[in-house]
Design a protein around this motif. Structure first.
Motif, PDB file in Angstrom:
ATOM      1  N   GLU A 221       0.887  -1.248   0.007  1.00  0.00           N
ATOM      2  CA  GLU A 221      -0.160  -0.015   0.049  1.00  0.00           C
ATOM      3  C   GLU A 221       0.935   1.330   0.015  1.00  0.00           C
ATOM      4  N   VAL A 222       2.059   1.048   0.804  1.00  0.00           N
ATOM      5  CA  VAL A 222       2.961   2.303   0.425  1.00  0.00           C
ATOM      6  C   VAL A 222       4.013   2.472  -0.710  1.00  0.00           C
ATOM      7  N   PHE A 223       4.405   1.082  -0.762  1.00  0.00           N
ATOM      8  CA  PHE A 223       5.841   1.193  -1.847  1.00  0.00           C
ATOM      9  C   PHE A 223       5.274   0.529  -3.159  1.00  0.00           C
ATOM     10  N   GLY A 224       3.954  -0.176  -3.260  1.00  0.00           N
ATOM     11  CA  GLY A 224       3.642  -0.563  -4.599  1.00  0.00           C
ATOM     12  C   GLY A 224       4.360  -1.756  -5.221  1.00  0.00           C
ATOM     13  N   PRO A 225       5.170  -1.919  -6.225  1.00  0.00           N
ATOM     14  CA  PRO A 225       5.949  -2.942  -6.662  1.00  0.00           C
ATOM     15  C   PRO A 225       7.312  -3.173  -5.735  1.00  0.00           C
ATOM     16  N   ASP A 226       7.356  -2.032  -5.143  1.00  0.00           N
ATOM     17  CA  ASP A 226       9.072  -2.076  -4.538  1.00  0.00           C
ATOM     18  C   ASP A 226       9.136  -2.434  -3.190  1.00  0.00           C
ATOM     19  N   VAL A 227       8.596  -3.691  -2.947  1.00  0.00           N
ATOM     20  CA  VAL A 227       8.438  -4.500  -1.752  1.00  0.00           C
ATOM     21  C   VAL A 227       9.004  -5.917  -2.081  1.00  0.00           C
ATOM     22  N   SER A 228       9.867  -6.585  -0.930  1.00  0.00           N
ATOM     23  CA  SER A 228      10.439  -7.766  -1.182  1.00  0.00           C
ATOM     24  C   SER A 228      10.392  -8.277   0.063  1.00  0.00           C
ATOM     25  N   LEU A 229      10.760  -9.580   0.110  1.00  0.00           N
ATOM     26  CA  LEU A 229      10.622 -10.585   1.459  1.00  0.00           C
ATOM     27  C   LEU A 229      11.940 -11.414   1.484  1.00  0.00           C
ATOM     28  N   LYS A 230      12.313 -11.601   2.582  1.00  0.00           N
ATOM     29  CA  LYS A 230      13.498 -12.369   2.934  1.00  0.00           C
ATOM     30  C   LYS A 230      13.234 -13.532   3.726  1.00  0.00           C
ATOM     31  N   ILE A 231      13.438 -14.751   3.408  1.00  0.00           N
ATOM     32  CA  ILE A 231      12.973 -16.012   4.375  1.00  0.00           C
ATOM     33  C   ILE A 231      14.023 -16.867   4.433  1.00  0.00           C
ATOM     34  N   SER A 232      14.093 -17.666   5.476  1.00  0.00           N
ATOM     35  CA  SER A 232      15.258 -18.929   5.655  1.00  0.00           C
ATOM     36  C   SER A 232      14.421 -20.043   6.009  1.00  0.00           C
ATOM     37  N   PRO A 233      13.925 -20.743   5.356  1.00  0.00           N
ATOM     38  CA  PRO A 233      13.134 -22.247   5.654  1.00  0.00           C
ATOM     39  C   PRO A 233      14.134 -23.203   6.247  1.00  0.00           C
ATOM     40  N   ALA A 234      15.453 -23.138   5.801  1.00  0.00           N
ATOM     41  CA  ALA A 234      16.239 -23.947   6.436  1.00  0.00           C
ATOM     42  C   ALA A 234      17.227 -23.507   7.427  1.00  0.00           C
ATOM     43  N   LEU A 248       8.332 -27.674   4.114  1.00  0.00           N
ATOM     44  CA  LEU A 248       7.905 -27.621   2.618  1.00  0.00           C
ATOM     45  C   LEU A 248       6.582 -27.150   2.618  1.00  0.00           C
ATOM     46  N   ASP A 249       5.573 -27.688   3.379  1.00  0.00           N
ATOM     47  CA  ASP A 249       4.210 -27.238   3.214  1.00  0.00           C
ATOM     48  C   ASP A 249       4.014 -25.758   3.826  1.00  0.00           C
ATOM     49  N   THR A 250       4.738 -25.206   4.777  1.00  0.00           N
ATOM     50  CA  THR A 250       4.688 -24.004   5.229  1.00  0.00           C
ATOM     51  C   THR A 250       5.040 -22.916   4.261  1.00  0.00           C
ATOM     52  N   VAL A 290      16.927 -24.961  -0.306  1.00  0.00           N
ATOM     53  CA  VAL A 290      15.535 -24.171  -0.529  1.00  0.00           C
ATOM     54  C   VAL A 290      15.375 -23.703  -1.962  1.00  0.00           C
ATOM     55  N   LEU A 291      16.398 -23.386  -2.866  1.00  0.00           N
ATOM     56  CA  LEU A 291      15.993 -23.014  -4.020  1.00  0.00           C
ATOM     57  C   LEU A 291      15.517 -24.166  -4.849  1.00  0.00           C
ATOM     58  N   LYS A 292      15.614 -25.354  -4.711  1.00  0.00           N
ATOM     59  CA  LYS A 292      14.994 -26.345  -5.456  1.00  0.00           C
ATOM     60  C   LYS A 292      13.719 -26.533  -4.864  1.00  0.00           C
ATOM     61  N   SER A 293      13.619 -26.337  -3.636  1.00  0.00           N
ATOM     62  CA  SER A 293      12.141 -26.864  -2.943  1.00  0.00           C
ATOM     63  C   SER A 293      11.205 -25.680  -3.307  1.00  0.00           C
ATOM     64  N   TYR A 294      11.637 -24.474  -3.315  1.00  0.00           N
ATOM     65  CA  TYR A 294      10.639 -23.218  -3.224  1.00  0.00           C
ATOM     66  C   TYR A 294      10.675 -22.326  -4.490  1.00  0.00           C
TER      67      TYR A 294
END
Length: 376
Positions: A221-234, A248-250, A290-294
């Motif tokens: 709502e603030v930045f439009g397309p200029d939003v990103s996400l960092k995650i560490s499933p492993a 994997l499910d989550t 994580v690259l292969k899984s997600y």
């Protein structure tokens, strides 16, 4: 490395190359008040001159409630906005782009830290479950993590993320990265070991993913397309980590939903021992690719990978189309001209001084802005 050093469209901006600088906690802001300093400006400016395609700021607190360390910058008041504006202006003048990483530590904060006391708030988390570990060396007795207070209405926290994004925009950032990794607040909502809620914010995969998705929508709502996400499933850092199928499910569900939001990128942090501490003689994380899984879940979203990526591997990953770009962390600490060195085929031979990575001792410039560079 022809593929690594080609421009890339991310959201509404174009970055000059695919080699990003990941968020790095360096603890050089002012003390109580957490305002960015002139020394921080020099640090970021050096790395922009050094060729970083996209710089992600160190984890930047969205609220006074949510701190774990001293000298960490924030984005909840005008003094902080003014301090960050000097930094973003310097980065842009050097030809680079910069995102703010928005950060709330959740249960890994401590009630006796100066900022927590100043907030007048308890330590909030999805559930009243203490994380194992922690080491607050700057507090008397070196205490560990405590049992947090379960936040009654997580929408309050979502509003704080949105306010921080508004401040980030005023400060001149090109976008924001939601810190959803390493066992902090967003990750705590995702993980079934730290989230035991039975309302719409917990229990099922869909409910545990809700907080992350709602924060992202607020940031959009603030930045439009200029939003990103960092995650560490492993990762098992800060006492998170689920069995393989639940992971994997989550994260598979989360990223399929994220893929619908039109983010500028998702950063996947690969498994690394550095983010997998031992508890009772056992590693906490579930190691998997994580690259292969997600990666298959992100059909319409650029992917960056992070954690122990070498320059040669970075070129292969980009040239093969497996990722849009890579983030490097530690290499940027000791090589402010990292991208220029890689592009010129120079040796990466500066050694990180671990004694000065965090805070830096009596002279905060040491181990921060004094590493050798061939660029300036």
């Amino acid at each position: 490395m022809p593929s690594l050093f080609t421009p890339l469209q991310l959201g509404s901006i174009t970055i000059p190359n695919r080699l990003g600088m990941s968020a790095l906690t360096r603890n050089r802001a002012s003390s109580l008040g957490t305002v960015p300093t002139e020394l921080m400006k020099q640090y970021y400016e050096q790395r922009a001159i050094g060729g970083a395609g996209l710089i992600v700021s160190e984890g930047t607190l969205i609220t006074r409630q949510g701190g774990e360390f001293v000298y960490v910058p924030g984005l909840w008041n005008k003094s902080q906005v003014a301090g960050w504006k000097k930094i973003t202006d310097a980065v842009h003048a050097a030809g680079s782009k910069i995102y703010a990483q928005l950060w709330h530590l959740g249960r890994t904060a401590h009630p006796d830290t100066p900022e927590q006391i100043a907030s007048g708030e308890p330590v909030y988390a999805p559930s009243a479950l203490a994380a194992r570990g922690g080491r607050f060396d700057f507090l008397p007795g070196n205490p560990k993590y405590v049992t947090p207070t379960e936040i009654q209405d997580p929408a309050v926290l979502i509003a704080q993320f949105k306010t921080a994004a508004i401040n980030a925009k005023e400060a001149g950032f090109d976008g924001v990265e939601l810190h959803g990794a390493n066992g902090y607040l967003v990750h705590q909502f995702l993980d079934s070991g730290s989230n035991k809620r039975t309302d719409k914010w917990g229990s099922s995969v869909e409910n545990r993913a809700r907080f992350c998705l709602e924060v992202l929508r607020a940031l959009i709502e603030v930045f439009g397309p200029d939003v990103s996400l960092k995650i560490s499933p492993a990762a098992g850092y800060n006492d998170v980590g689920m069995e393989l199928q639940e992971s994997l499910d989550t994260f598979g569900y989360l990223l399929k939903e994220v893929n619908k939001l039109g983010l500028s990128y998702v950063a996947l942090v690969r498994y690394t021992l550095f983010l997998d501490p031992e508890f009772d003689g056992k590693r906490r994380a579930t190691e998997h690719d994580v690259l292969k899984s997600y990666g298959p879940s992100l059909t319409d979203t650029p992917i960056f990978v992070n954690a122990s990526v070498t320059p040669a591997e970075a070129e292969e990953l980009v040239s093969s189309g497996k990722v849009a770009g890579v983030f490097i962390g530690m290499g940027w600490i000791s090589h402010p001209d990292l991208a220029k060195r890689i592009q010129a085929g120079r040796t990466l031979d500066n050694v990180v001084d671990w004694k000065t990575v965090y805070e830096g001792g009596s002279d905060p410039a040491v181990g921060y802005v004094d590493y050798e560079s061939a660029v300036y």
